[in-house]
Scaffold this active site. Sequence first.
Site, PDB file in Angstrom:
ATOM      1  N   TYR A  25       0.782  -1.230   0.000  1.00  0.00           N
ATOM      2  CA  TYR A  25       0.000   0.000   0.000  1.00  0.00           C
ATOM      3  C   TYR A  25       0.815   1.282   0.000  1.00  0.00           C
ATOM      4  O   TYR A  25       0.282   2.356   0.214  1.00  0.00           O
ATOM      5  CB  TYR A  25      -1.004  -0.003   1.162  1.00  0.00           C
ATOM      6  CG  TYR A  25      -0.380   0.013   2.539  1.00  0.00           C
ATOM      7  CD1 TYR A  25      -0.213   1.217   3.214  1.00  0.00           C
ATOM      8  CD2 TYR A  25       0.026  -1.161   3.158  1.00  0.00           C
ATOM      9  CE1 TYR A  25       0.361   1.231   4.472  1.00  0.00           C
ATOM     10  CE2 TYR A  25       0.599  -1.149   4.411  1.00  0.00           C
ATOM     11  CZ  TYR A  25       0.761   0.045   5.062  1.00  0.00           C
ATOM     12  OH  TYR A  25       1.327   0.070   6.307  1.00  0.00           O
ATOM     13  N   THR A  27       4.641   3.517  -1.413  1.00  0.00           N
ATOM     14  CA  THR A  27       5.868   3.607  -2.197  1.00  0.00           C
ATOM     15  C   THR A  27       6.916   4.253  -1.290  1.00  0.00           C
ATOM     16  O   THR A  27       6.614   5.205  -0.573  1.00  0.00           O
ATOM     17  CB  THR A  27       5.661   4.471  -3.449  1.00  0.00           C
ATOM     18  OG1 THR A  27       4.564   3.926  -4.170  1.00  0.00           O
ATOM     19  CG2 THR A  27       6.885   4.443  -4.330  1.00  0.00           C
ATOM     20  N   VAL A  28       8.130   3.701  -1.339  1.00  0.00           N
ATOM     21  CA  VAL A  28       9.168   4.194  -0.440  1.00  0.00           C
ATOM     22  C   VAL A  28      10.263   4.883  -1.254  1.00  0.00           C
ATOM     23  O   VAL A  28      10.713   4.351  -2.270  1.00  0.00           O
ATOM     24  CB  VAL A  28       9.767   3.029   0.380  1.00  0.00           C
ATOM     25  CG1 VAL A  28      10.827   3.532   1.341  1.00  0.00           C
ATOM     26  CG2 VAL A  28       8.669   2.286   1.138  1.00  0.00           C
ATOM     27  N   ASP A 137       3.545 -10.549   9.045  1.00  0.00           N
ATOM     28  CA  ASP A 137       3.816 -10.483   7.598  1.00  0.00           C
ATOM     29  C   ASP A 137       5.316 -10.605   7.351  1.00  0.00           C
ATOM     30  O   ASP A 137       5.889  -9.875   6.555  1.00  0.00           O
ATOM     31  CB  ASP A 137       3.265  -9.163   7.034  1.00  0.00           C
ATOM     32  CG  ASP A 137       3.202  -9.176   5.496  1.00  0.00           C
ATOM     33  OD1 ASP A 137       3.242 -10.272   4.903  1.00  0.00           O
ATOM     34  OD2 ASP A 137       3.136  -8.085   4.910  1.00  0.00           O
TER      35      ASP A 137
HETATM   36  P1  ADP Z   1       4.604  -2.043   1.939  1.00  0.00           P
HETATM   37  O1  ADP Z   1       3.839  -1.910   3.195  1.00  0.00           O
HETATM   38  O2  ADP Z   1       3.966  -1.302   0.804  1.00  0.00           O
HETATM   39  O3  ADP Z   1       4.934  -3.472   1.613  1.00  0.00           O
HETATM   40  P2  ADP Z   1       7.333  -1.689   2.841  1.00  0.00           P
HETATM   41  O4  ADP Z   1       7.505  -0.928   4.109  1.00  0.00           O
HETATM   42  O5  ADP Z   1       7.430  -3.172   2.929  1.00  0.00           O
HETATM   43  O6  ADP Z   1       5.962  -1.252   2.159  1.00  0.00           O
HETATM   44  O7  ADP Z   1       8.389  -1.150   1.777  1.00  0.00           O
HETATM   45  C1  ADP Z   1       8.370  -1.617   0.430  1.00  0.00           C
HETATM   46  C2  ADP Z   1       9.801  -1.840  -0.086  1.00  0.00           C
HETATM   47  O8  ADP Z   1      10.529  -0.597  -0.044  1.00  0.00           O
HETATM   48  C3  ADP Z   1      10.606  -2.796   0.765  1.00  0.00           C
HETATM   49  O9  ADP Z   1      10.416  -4.147   0.362  1.00  0.00           O
HETATM   50  C4  ADP Z   1      12.040  -2.322   0.538  1.00  0.00           C
HETATM   51  O10 ADP Z   1      12.567  -2.842  -0.670  1.00  0.00           O
HETATM   52  C5  ADP Z   1      11.889  -0.796   0.358  1.00  0.00           C
HETATM   53  N1  ADP Z   1      12.105  -0.107   1.656  1.00  0.00           N
HETATM   54  C6  ADP Z   1      11.175   0.101   2.610  1.00  0.00           C
HETATM   55  N2  ADP Z   1      11.669   0.747   3.674  1.00  0.00           N
HETATM   56  C7  ADP Z   1      12.975   0.985   3.416  1.00  0.00           C
HETATM   57  C8  ADP Z   1      14.063   1.628   4.145  1.00  0.00           C
HETATM   58  N3  ADP Z   1      13.866   2.143   5.359  1.00  0.00           N
HETATM   59  N4  ADP Z   1      15.284   1.669   3.560  1.00  0.00           N
HETATM   60  C9  ADP Z   1      15.472   1.120   2.334  1.00  0.00           C
HETATM   61  N5  ADP Z   1      14.505   0.515   1.600  1.00  0.00           N
HETATM   62  C10 ADP Z   1      13.256   0.430   2.119  1.00  0.00           C
END
Ligand code: ADP
Length: 416
Positions: A25, A27-28, A137
């Site tokens: 849900y 984008t990071v 998860d």
């Molecule tokens: P979602 O809830 O949409 O699954 P996530 O928090 O799992 O979101 O983040 C999606 C992806 O973004 C992760 O699988 C990772 O590859 C990248 N990512 C997320 N947080 C970080 C972070 N703090 N530093 C580097 N990459 C990140």
Amino acid sequence: MAGAGWAPPRLDEFILTERLGSGTYATVYKAYRKRDTREVVAIKCVNKRSLNRTSVENLLTEIEILKTIRHPNIVELKDFQWDSDHIYLIMEFCAGGDLSRFIRMRRLLPEKVARIFLQQLACALKFLHDHNISHLDLKPQNILLSAPENPQLKLADFGFAQYMSPWDEQHVLRGSPLYMAPEMVCRQQYDARVDLWSVGVILYEALFGKPPFASRSFAELEEKIRSERAVETNLVVEAVRKDQEGDANAALSLYCKALEYFVPALHYESDARRKEAIRAKVGQYISRAEELKVLVTSSNKNLLEKGNPARELLKEMAKDKPRLCTALEVASAAIAKEEEGRDDSDALELYQQSLGELLLLLAAEPAGRRRELLHVEIQTLMARAEYLKDQIKMREAQSMGKEALAESVRSTCTLQ
Ligand code: ADP
Ligand code: MG
């Protein structure tokens, strides 16, 4: 999906740069703080319009949890903000990416690395458990790495996590099926222990490069989890293939590697029928490995017995270099020890000693005939040392296999 493929959203205090990933849900993005330090962070952006009620709840859970906990193996939430369109979680940046990519780039991880990762994951989970939190998860995509070199694991994405009280049995279906405990799928009623199932699946994937129940459909996944079949390791399949291709050397080393996995499996299996099946396999692999060993040893003897004129020449050319002379003598001693065949670990020790010295000398050796010969000699010695190391390992694996076999037969006899 929020923001995927769009230009990054704008934030007053930060410059958003590359997209790091996106999941269920959000984008990071990687970002820099504009003021003073130019601190690097990761910002998880959620488009409010894409949020339905569950997503809002997931996000609030994530913020709530990350805000209150601090642990070296859990990604730190530094701050959160919102504007009319987005909600932003400002997190510690993990430069090593996520574990899924990390494994894929290396195909699989050495046991030593997997062990360290498992310890760190266990630390994070113990901490969560003590705070009555389940992640729900756990999967490689939600496990981040602090840096590309010597990384520390950081548990992330607490969107699904929830505080679990022991009496709370009303849970809804969450998480990713490949990593999800069966009771989560089947009974829709579960507790904190589901995280442990996921840890097992993740560990398997780290060691073998793919999850144990890799499937193309939900039905296939369910069938695989339910079936009584042991999870076959690729090692045996590969060993049989190499054996059929006539590559005795490779087949032998693969059978021995496979034995390393089957021996503990035999030891720990409590189901009598499955134990019997594993025992039959172990027996079969041991006897094939023994046949192959005879083959490999005789063909190797032939190779080793051929003299090496280049070595004699190199020794001639080393006369004015006492260090090189000594190192070559140590190498000769290693070969003699190996051919004597009584103490392989002594021979290996000598190989390693001479190679350490020869590599240093090679680095300082100017271009020319002597350098070429030295180079060839080092390669030969390395190959021999590798071969010897494999031999030692194989012998260990085989004797371990035999012992385990004998032990399991003994314990069955006493049971009956
Ligand atoms: P979602 O809830 O949409 O699954 P996530 O928090 O799992 O979101 O983040 C999606 C992806 O973004 C992760 O699988 C990772 O590859 C990248 N990512 C997320 N947080 C970080 C972070 N703090 N530093 C580097 N990459 C990140
Ligand atoms: Mg995720």
